[in-house]
Design a protein around this motif. Structure first.
Motif, PDB file in Angstrom:
ATOM      1  N   VAL A 173      23.178 -37.391  21.311  1.00 57.14           N
ATOM      2  CA  VAL A 173      23.520 -35.983  21.490  1.00 57.14           C
ATOM      3  C   VAL A 173      23.082 -35.155  20.275  1.00 57.14           C
ATOM      4  O   VAL A 173      22.551 -34.051  20.418  1.00 57.14           O
ATOM      5  CB  VAL A 173      25.040 -35.838  21.725  1.00 57.14           C
ATOM      6  CG1 VAL A 173      25.464 -34.385  21.605  1.00 57.14           C
ATOM      7  CG2 VAL A 173      25.406 -36.388  23.094  1.00 57.14           C
ATOM      8  N   ILE A 174      23.279 -35.700  19.087  1.00 63.39           N
ATOM      9  CA  ILE A 174      22.898 -34.972  17.868  1.00 63.39           C
ATOM     10  C   ILE A 174      21.383 -34.802  17.796  1.00 63.39           C
ATOM     11  O   ILE A 174      20.874 -33.708  17.510  1.00 63.39           O
ATOM     12  CB  ILE A 174      23.435 -35.701  16.630  1.00 63.39           C
ATOM     13  CG1 ILE A 174      24.965 -35.621  16.593  1.00 63.39           C
ATOM     14  CG2 ILE A 174      22.849 -35.107  15.357  1.00 63.39           C
ATOM     15  CD1 ILE A 174      25.604 -36.433  15.497  1.00 63.39           C
ATOM     16  N   LEU A 218      19.268 -31.230  18.025  1.00 62.77           N
ATOM     17  CA  LEU A 218      18.391 -30.748  16.963  1.00 62.77           C
ATOM     18  C   LEU A 218      17.014 -30.338  17.483  1.00 62.77           C
ATOM     19  O   LEU A 218      16.375 -29.446  16.903  1.00 62.77           O
ATOM     20  CB  LEU A 218      18.247 -31.826  15.881  1.00 62.77           C
ATOM     21  CG  LEU A 218      19.507 -32.123  15.064  1.00 62.77           C
ATOM     22  CD1 LEU A 218      19.270 -33.289  14.115  1.00 62.77           C
ATOM     23  CD2 LEU A 218      19.964 -30.888  14.288  1.00 62.77           C
ATOM     24  N   VAL A 219      16.532 -30.995  18.547  1.00 58.63           N
ATOM     25  CA  VAL A 219      15.187 -30.685  19.053  1.00 58.63           C
ATOM     26  C   VAL A 219      15.222 -29.709  20.224  1.00 58.63           C
ATOM     27  O   VAL A 219      14.158 -29.260  20.677  1.00 58.63           O
ATOM     28  CB  VAL A 219      14.455 -31.974  19.470  1.00 58.63           C
ATOM     29  CG1 VAL A 219      14.344 -32.933  18.306  1.00 58.63           C
ATOM     30  CG2 VAL A 219      15.158 -32.655  20.650  1.00 58.63           C
ATOM     31  N   ALA A 220      16.401 -29.373  20.729  1.00 63.13           N
ATOM     32  CA  ALA A 220      16.493 -28.485  21.886  1.00 63.13           C
ATOM     33  C   ALA A 220      16.208 -27.046  21.483  1.00 63.13           C
ATOM     34  O   ALA A 220      16.331 -26.656  20.317  1.00 63.13           O
ATOM     35  CB  ALA A 220      17.873 -28.597  22.522  1.00 63.13           C
ATOM     36  N   THR A 221      15.839 -26.244  22.469  1.00 72.98           N
ATOM     37  CA  THR A 221      15.583 -24.815  22.266  1.00 72.98           C
ATOM     38  C   THR A 221      16.434 -24.010  23.248  1.00 72.98           C
ATOM     39  O   THR A 221      16.863 -24.530  24.285  1.00 72.98           O
ATOM     40  CB  THR A 221      14.095 -24.494  22.489  1.00 72.98           C
ATOM     41  OG1 THR A 221      13.721 -24.924  23.814  1.00 72.98           O
ATOM     42  CG2 THR A 221      13.223 -25.208  21.476  1.00 72.98           C
ATOM     43  N   GLY A 276      25.958 -30.862  24.360  1.00 71.51           N
ATOM     44  CA  GLY A 276      26.317 -31.841  23.344  1.00 71.51           C
ATOM     45  C   GLY A 276      27.624 -31.554  22.633  1.00 71.51           C
ATOM     46  O   GLY A 276      28.415 -32.480  22.381  1.00 71.51           O
ATOM     47  N   ILE A 277      27.886 -30.294  22.300  1.00 75.47           N
ATOM     48  CA  ILE A 277      29.116 -29.987  21.556  1.00 75.47           C
ATOM     49  C   ILE A 277      30.367 -30.322  22.367  1.00 75.47           C
ATOM     50  O   ILE A 277      31.283 -30.979  21.849  1.00 75.47           O
ATOM     51  CB  ILE A 277      29.102 -28.516  21.095  1.00 75.47           C
ATOM     52  CG1 ILE A 277      28.031 -28.327  20.009  1.00 75.47           C
ATOM     53  CG2 ILE A 277      30.473 -28.096  20.571  1.00 75.47           C
ATOM     54  CD1 ILE A 277      27.910 -26.904  19.520  1.00 75.47           C
ATOM     55  N   PRO A 278      30.468 -29.912  23.637  1.00 72.33           N
ATOM     56  CA  PRO A 278      31.645 -30.339  24.410  1.00 72.33           C
ATOM     57  C   PRO A 278      31.752 -31.852  24.542  1.00 72.33           C
ATOM     58  O   PRO A 278      32.858 -32.410  24.469  1.00 72.33           O
ATOM     59  CB  PRO A 278      31.432 -29.671  25.777  1.00 72.33           C
ATOM     60  CG  PRO A 278      30.533 -28.527  25.509  1.00 72.33           C
ATOM     61  CD  PRO A 278      29.634 -28.972  24.408  1.00 72.33           C
ATOM     62  N   VAL A 279      30.627 -32.545  24.729  1.00 69.92           N
ATOM     63  CA  VAL A 279      30.662 -34.003  24.850  1.00 69.92           C
ATOM     64  C   VAL A 279      31.158 -34.633  23.555  1.00 69.92           C
ATOM     65  O   VAL A 279      31.993 -35.552  23.572  1.00 69.92           O
ATOM     66  CB  VAL A 279      29.267 -34.543  25.220  1.00 69.92           C
ATOM     67  CG1 VAL A 279      29.201 -36.057  25.058  1.00 69.92           C
ATOM     68  CG2 VAL A 279      28.918 -34.163  26.658  1.00 69.92           C
ATOM     69  N   ILE A 280      30.682 -34.149  22.407  1.00 67.34           N
ATOM     70  CA  ILE A 280      31.107 -34.701  21.117  1.00 67.34           C
ATOM     71  C   ILE A 280      32.609 -34.522  20.918  1.00 67.34           C
ATOM     72  O   ILE A 280      33.322 -35.452  20.523  1.00 67.34           O
ATOM     73  CB  ILE A 280      30.326 -34.041  19.971  1.00 67.34           C
ATOM     74  CG1 ILE A 280      28.866 -34.501  19.986  1.00 67.34           C
ATOM     75  CG2 ILE A 280      30.954 -34.373  18.625  1.00 67.34           C
ATOM     76  CD1 ILE A 280      27.993 -33.799  18.962  1.00 67.34           C
ATOM     77  N   ALA A 334      23.958 -42.623  30.186  1.00 64.98           N
ATOM     78  CA  ALA A 334      22.976 -42.635  31.270  1.00 64.98           C
ATOM     79  C   ALA A 334      22.736 -41.232  31.817  1.00 64.98           C
ATOM     80  O   ALA A 334      21.594 -40.852  32.102  1.00 64.98           O
ATOM     81  CB  ALA A 334      23.445 -43.570  32.381  1.00 64.98           C
ATOM     82  N   VAL A 335      23.793 -40.450  31.966  1.00 63.67           N
ATOM     83  CA  VAL A 335      23.641 -39.072  32.449  1.00 63.67           C
ATOM     84  C   VAL A 335      22.778 -38.253  31.492  1.00 63.67           C
ATOM     85  O   VAL A 335      21.889 -37.493  31.914  1.00 63.67           O
ATOM     86  CB  VAL A 335      25.031 -38.426  32.630  1.00 63.67           C
ATOM     87  CG1 VAL A 335      24.908 -36.925  32.870  1.00 63.67           C
ATOM     88  CG2 VAL A 335      25.769 -39.071  33.792  1.00 63.67           C
ATOM     89  N   LEU A 336      23.023 -38.395  30.206  1.00 65.26           N
ATOM     90  CA  LEU A 336      22.201 -37.684  29.228  1.00 65.26           C
ATOM     91  C   LEU A 336      20.739 -38.134  29.304  1.00 65.26           C
ATOM     92  O   LEU A 336      19.816 -37.320  29.183  1.00 65.26           O
ATOM     93  CB  LEU A 336      22.758 -37.920  27.823  1.00 65.26           C
ATOM     94  CG  LEU A 336      24.162 -37.367  27.548  1.00 65.26           C
ATOM     95  CD1 LEU A 336      24.649 -37.811  26.177  1.00 65.26           C
ATOM     96  CD2 LEU A 336      24.175 -35.845  27.650  1.00 65.26           C
ATOM     97  N   GLY A 337      20.527 -39.445  29.496  1.00 65.41           N
ATOM     98  CA  GLY A 337      19.163 -39.949  29.612  1.00 65.41           C
ATOM     99  C   GLY A 337      18.460 -39.451  30.857  1.00 65.41           C
ATOM    100  O   GLY A 337      17.250 -39.160  30.831  1.00 65.41           O
ATOM    101  N   LEU A 338      19.201 -39.335  31.962  1.00 70.75           N
ATOM    102  CA  LEU A 338      18.609 -38.829  33.198  1.00 70.75           C
ATOM    103  C   LEU A 338      18.274 -37.344  33.107  1.00 70.75           C
ATOM    104  O   LEU A 338      17.505 -36.828  33.920  1.00 70.75           O
ATOM    105  CB  LEU A 338      19.561 -39.083  34.369  1.00 70.75           C
ATOM    106  CG  LEU A 338      19.750 -40.555  34.747  1.00 70.75           C
ATOM    107  CD1 LEU A 338      20.799 -40.690  35.843  1.00 70.75           C
ATOM    108  CD2 LEU A 338      18.433 -41.171  35.201  1.00 70.75           C
TER     109      LEU A 338
END
Length: 343
Positions: free
Chosen positions: A151-152, A156-159, A198-202, A258-262
């Protein structure tokens, strides 16, 4: 058509999990109900009350997990502009209610002994990781660390998207690959697991980790049943809780990853197709694709599929221990390894 295919896959996986869980229940020898003392024996009422409370708590945990998943689906249906946040957050929220149920729902203790009651002292140190599988701490911890790290990195690479939410993957295209362009061009693709997801998941995972540790601690430190003949039954109860918590947490953490990977895999593959890896061809079209991004997308998707297999295995293990909290037929023997630990 794709939605129907996904539904069929989910139904098949769920059926496999249930059938495998039933098979494990029938094969496994270490279940609390099989070590329950016969009616009329000393402390039989206390042992039966403990097993009934364990059964109610396990059922409540499963119902709570199912309710959270259904609630997330309902929120997604009425909030399509949310970008799929309820679906992405569903495994973490399910883990929160699973660990929370075990952490706040106490199991009953025996009443204070009378002067004529024979008791015994247990001088063996009971550790939080001493009951349940040998991987009870390591596997959830590994999955938790992998999820948080993923998630981190993704954040960092998301826009940002057009609404300013960090949920897209940005890429640049060299000017030499685009005829007529003065400078380099760029684009975005998504959804991608950026900070918006990511923030809610963390936050939810960190709270769930604290609840999981507290639930395992309470399971180990709960007062021992006083009857000398109830040691094996008491250990079986603790082992059952340890297996249910470890397998349940592992299932939901693997599903979250897995959800994040998909999400990330298709976004990377789409970006790889849009990033030319070679000069413009004679016909004016883009030749090739960005190979590193392409392989990264493939690797993420393969990892997500492997994690779905882990979800099926651990999900069956979790359900087998939840089903195993019922009372077994009288006279059915059971056995327990010393200390309650299993592989």
């Amino acid at each position: 058509m794709s939605g129907v295919l996904v539904l069929l896959v989910v139904i098949v996986v769920a059926a496999i999990v249930v059938l495998r869980a039933v098979h494990l229940v029938r094969r496994r020898a270490v279940l609390p109900g099989r070590l329950l003392p016969p009616p009329g024996s000393p402390s039989s009422m206390e042992a039966a009350a403990l097993l009934a409370a364990l059964r109610r708590r396990g059922g409540a945990a499963v119902i709570a997990v199912a309710a959270v998943v259904l609630l997330c689906l309902a929120v997604q249906a009425v909030w399509p502009s949310g970008g799929g946040l309820p679906i992405v957050l569903a495994p973490a929220l399910a883990l929160l209610v699973l660990t929370g149920t075990h952490a706040v729902w106490p199991l009953p203790d025996e009443p204070a002994p009378t002067a004529s009651t024979r008791t015994h002292a247990d001088i063996t140190t009971r550790r939080a990781g001493g009951f349940g599988p040998s991987w009870g701490y390591s596997l959830p911890a590994l999955l938790m660390a992998a999820t948080l790290a993923s998630v981190i990195v993704a954040g960092l690479v998301a826009t940002p998207d057009e609404a300013g939410r960090s949920r897209e993957y940005g890429y640049a295209i060299a000017a030499s690959a685009l005829p007529g362009e003065v400078g380099p061009a760029s684009g975005t693709t998504g959804p991608f697991p950026g900070w918006y997801y990511g923030i809610p998941v963390i936050v939810v995972l960190l709270v769930s980790a604290l609840l999981l540790g507290w639930a395992l601690h309470r399971n180990a430190r709960r007062p021992r049943l006083r009857g000398a003949g109830l040691v094996a039954f008491d250990d079986a109860v603790r082992t059952c809780v340890g297996f249910a918590l470890a397998a349940g947490a592992g299932t939901l953490l693997a599903l979250q990853l897995a959800v994040l990977g998909l999400m990330a895999g298709p976004a990377l593959l789409n970006a790889a197709r849009n990033i030319p890896g070679a000069a413009v061809s004679e016909g004016g079209g883009m030749a090739g694709a960005d190979v590193p991004t392409l392989w990264a997308g493939v690797a993420v998707l393969v990892l997500a599929l492997v994690l779905l297999g882990v979800v099926a295995v651990l999900g069956a293990t979790f359900m087998s221990w939840i089903l195993g909290q019922r009372r077994s037929p009288a006279g059915q023997p059971g056995r327990l390894q010393p200390g309650g630990a299993h592989r």
